[in-house]
Write an enzyme that holds these catalytic residues in place. Structure first.
Site, PDB file in Angstrom:
ATOM      1  CB  SER A  69       0.803   1.455  46.428  1.00  0.00           C
ATOM      2  OG  SER A  69       2.168   1.103  46.532  1.00  0.00           O
ATOM      3  CD  GLN A  81       0.896  -8.468  40.466  1.00  0.00           C
ATOM      4  OE1 GLN A  81       1.956  -8.792  39.951  1.00  0.00           O
ATOM      5  NE2 GLN A  81       0.824  -8.084  41.734  1.00  0.00           N
ATOM      6  CG  ASP A  83       2.177  -8.246  49.570  1.00  0.00           C
ATOM      7  OD1 ASP A  83       1.061  -8.133  49.056  1.00  0.00           O
ATOM      8  OD2 ASP A  83       2.886  -7.269  49.878  1.00  0.00           O
ATOM      9  N   GLY A 131       5.720   0.068  42.245  1.00  0.00           N
ATOM     10  CA  GLY A 131       5.873   1.518  42.320  1.00  0.00           C
ATOM     11  C   GLY A 131       4.949   2.188  43.332  1.00  0.00           C
ATOM     12  CG  HIS A 161       7.683  -0.104  47.891  1.00  0.00           C
ATOM     13  ND1 HIS A 161       6.639   0.786  47.958  1.00  0.00           N
ATOM     14  CD2 HIS A 161       7.190  -1.220  47.290  1.00  0.00           C
ATOM     15  CE1 HIS A 161       5.558   0.243  47.413  1.00  0.00           C
ATOM     16  NE2 HIS A 161       5.860  -0.973  47.012  1.00  0.00           N
ATOM     17  CD  GLN A 178       4.051 -10.793  46.152  1.00  0.00           C
ATOM     18  OE1 GLN A 178       3.166 -10.467  45.396  1.00  0.00           O
ATOM     19  NE2 GLN A 178       4.896  -9.921  46.665  1.00  0.00           N
ATOM     20  CB  VAL A 198       7.341  -0.649  56.870  1.00  0.00           C
ATOM     21  CG1 VAL A 198       7.477   0.786  57.366  1.00  0.00           C
ATOM     22  CG2 VAL A 198       8.718  -1.296  56.739  1.00  0.00           C
TER      23      VAL A 198
HETATM   24  P1  AMP Z   1       4.090  -3.851  45.676  1.00  0.00           P
HETATM   25  O1  AMP Z   1       4.645  -2.619  45.061  1.00  0.00           O
HETATM   26  O2  AMP Z   1       2.855  -3.621  46.476  1.00  0.00           O
HETATM   27  O3  AMP Z   1       3.960  -4.994  44.696  1.00  0.00           O
HETATM   28  O4  AMP Z   1       5.158  -4.338  46.746  1.00  0.00           O
HETATM   29  C1  AMP Z   1       6.486  -4.554  46.390  1.00  0.00           C
HETATM   30  C2  AMP Z   1       7.198  -5.237  47.530  1.00  0.00           C
HETATM   31  O5  AMP Z   1       7.124  -4.411  48.691  1.00  0.00           O
HETATM   32  C3  AMP Z   1       6.573  -6.582  47.910  1.00  0.00           C
HETATM   33  O6  AMP Z   1       7.597  -7.507  48.246  1.00  0.00           O
HETATM   34  C4  AMP Z   1       5.745  -6.228  49.118  1.00  0.00           C
HETATM   35  O7  AMP Z   1       5.544  -7.315  50.000  1.00  0.00           O
HETATM   36  C5  AMP Z   1       6.617  -5.172  49.764  1.00  0.00           C
HETATM   37  N1  AMP Z   1       5.818  -4.324  50.660  1.00  0.00           N
HETATM   38  C6  AMP Z   1       4.646  -3.701  50.383  1.00  0.00           C
HETATM   39  N2  AMP Z   1       4.177  -3.066  51.468  1.00  0.00           N
HETATM   40  C7  AMP Z   1       5.056  -3.320  52.463  1.00  0.00           C
HETATM   41  C8  AMP Z   1       5.139  -2.938  53.849  1.00  0.00           C
HETATM   42  N3  AMP Z   1       4.205  -2.181  54.432  1.00  0.00           N
HETATM   43  N4  AMP Z   1       6.196  -3.376  54.561  1.00  0.00           N
HETATM   44  C9  AMP Z   1       7.157  -4.150  53.991  1.00  0.00           C
HETATM   45  N5  AMP Z   1       7.145  -4.520  52.702  1.00  0.00           N
HETATM   46  C10 AMP Z   1       6.117  -4.121  51.946  1.00  0.00           C
END
Ligand code: AMP
Length: 305
Positions: free
Chosen positions: A212, A83, A176, A53, A59, A179, A202
């Site tokens: 976030s 985590q 990530d 979120g 996202h 991950q 991005v």
């Molecule tokens: P998170 O909410 O941080 O767990 O991220 C959810 C998904 O969004 C994960 O697959 C992250 O790798 C992806 N994500 C987070 N930040 C970025 C970004 N700047 N560009 C692309 N994907 C992202």
């Protein structure tokens, strides 16, 4: 809507979604399975975008890709306690569900699955999914803050999500990178019948990878944080002409100039995450993590052979 096949989804609002109420919010696993059953019966494809979120463009890029490729798009919204290490930012992790629903709807999500923590980890929960092979015990940085337990928490919750949703495709961000490597291996090793799609990082206009956790940065640290992406660009350029070691040195110099001591700055084989000194015809991941003010930030660049 272009590329959208509403077969089996007629109970949903199929108007162009722009409001939070245009996406179906589901909190119970059984309700989610029931909502997806007609689509599954009809042979519609299901795309899953797992998130914690506080959505940003990173996202949304995953949601848009899912929308373009899948008949039904599910976004999970769950700040996964398992985590976060002790002393990490679980309590203060930014949350804004109403805004997330609106943004998810605008990017084409059909369903947001946001279970409560005690439903994901009920009393007596005792099973962990752990990927070995050195994939989860490298690049973890300071083990006092973040050890293999972090990835055990990620793989356990992602395996549960895959079982609950049964997606054809799940979308993850290259930001990530570790991950991604860990989840790909889990899907392969456990024969989970689905595809993993990875989308590019991005960035803000000044290069900072969207996260976030950027919300924790005060204006001065927000400016300093740009050193991470600058360091990786410098690494990429130096690695292309002088090799990986020179790339790492160029990155280190950029970080030093911004007064940032990285938790790690490493070159790894992009697939198996083994340490590498040279590319030897394989993709190399240069990854960095650093505490900048109140935020632990990560970023990486992929150096193609
Ligand atoms: P998170 O909410 O941080 O767990 O991220 C959810 C998904 O969004 C994960 O697959 C992250 O790798 C992806 N994500 C987070 N930040 C970025 C970004 N700047 N560009 C692309 N994907 C992202």
């Amino acid at each position: 809507m272009v590329g959208r096949d509403p077969k089996g989804m007629d109970q949903m609002n199929l108007a162009e979604p722009t409001h939070a109420q245009d996406v179906k919010l589901i909190r119970a696993r059984e309700e989610l399975r029931a909502a997806l059953a007609p689509a599954r019966r009809e042979g519609c494809s299901i795309g899953l975008v797992p998130t914690m979120g506080f959505l940003h463009e990173g996202h949304l890029s995953l949601l848009r890709a899912a929308r373009a490729e899948c008949d039904v798009v599910v976004m999970s919204l769950f700040v996964n306690p398992a985590q976060f290490g002790p002393g990490e930012d679980l309590e203060r992790y930014p949350r804004d569900e109403e805004r997330d629903l609106r943004l998810a709807a605008g990017a084409g999500a059909d369903i947001v699955y946001a279970p409560p923590a005690d439903a994901v980890y009920p009393e007596g929960f005792a099973t962990q999914v752990e990927v070995g092979g050195g994939l989860t015990d490298v690049l973890d940085g300071d083990p006092a803050r973040r050890g293999p337990g972090h990835f055990r928490g990620v793989t356990t919750v992602v395996a549960k999500l895959f079982n609950t949703v049964g997606p054809d495709v799940a979308y993850f961000g290259q930001k990530d990178a570790q991950q991604v490597a860990v989840i790909r291996r889990m899907v392969r090793d456990l024969d989970i019948p689905m595809r993993i799609e990875v989308l590019p990082t991005v960035r803000e206009p000044d290069g900072l990878a969207m996260s976030s956790r950027n919300a924790y940065l005060d204006p001065r640290d927000r400016e300093r944080a740009t050193a991470l992406s600058r360091a990786l660009r410098a690494a990429e350029a130096a690695a292309a002409s002088e090799g990986i070691a020179a790339g790492l040195e160029a990155a280190r110099a950029e970080l030093r100039a911004a007064g940032i001591e990285p938790e790690y700055l490493e070159a790894r084989d992009a697939e198996n995450l083994h340490p590498v000194a040279e590319s030897n015809g394989r993709s190399v991941l240069i990854a960095v993590a650093a505490q900048v003010g109140g935020a632990r930030l990560i970023d990486n660049v992929l150096i193609q052979p």
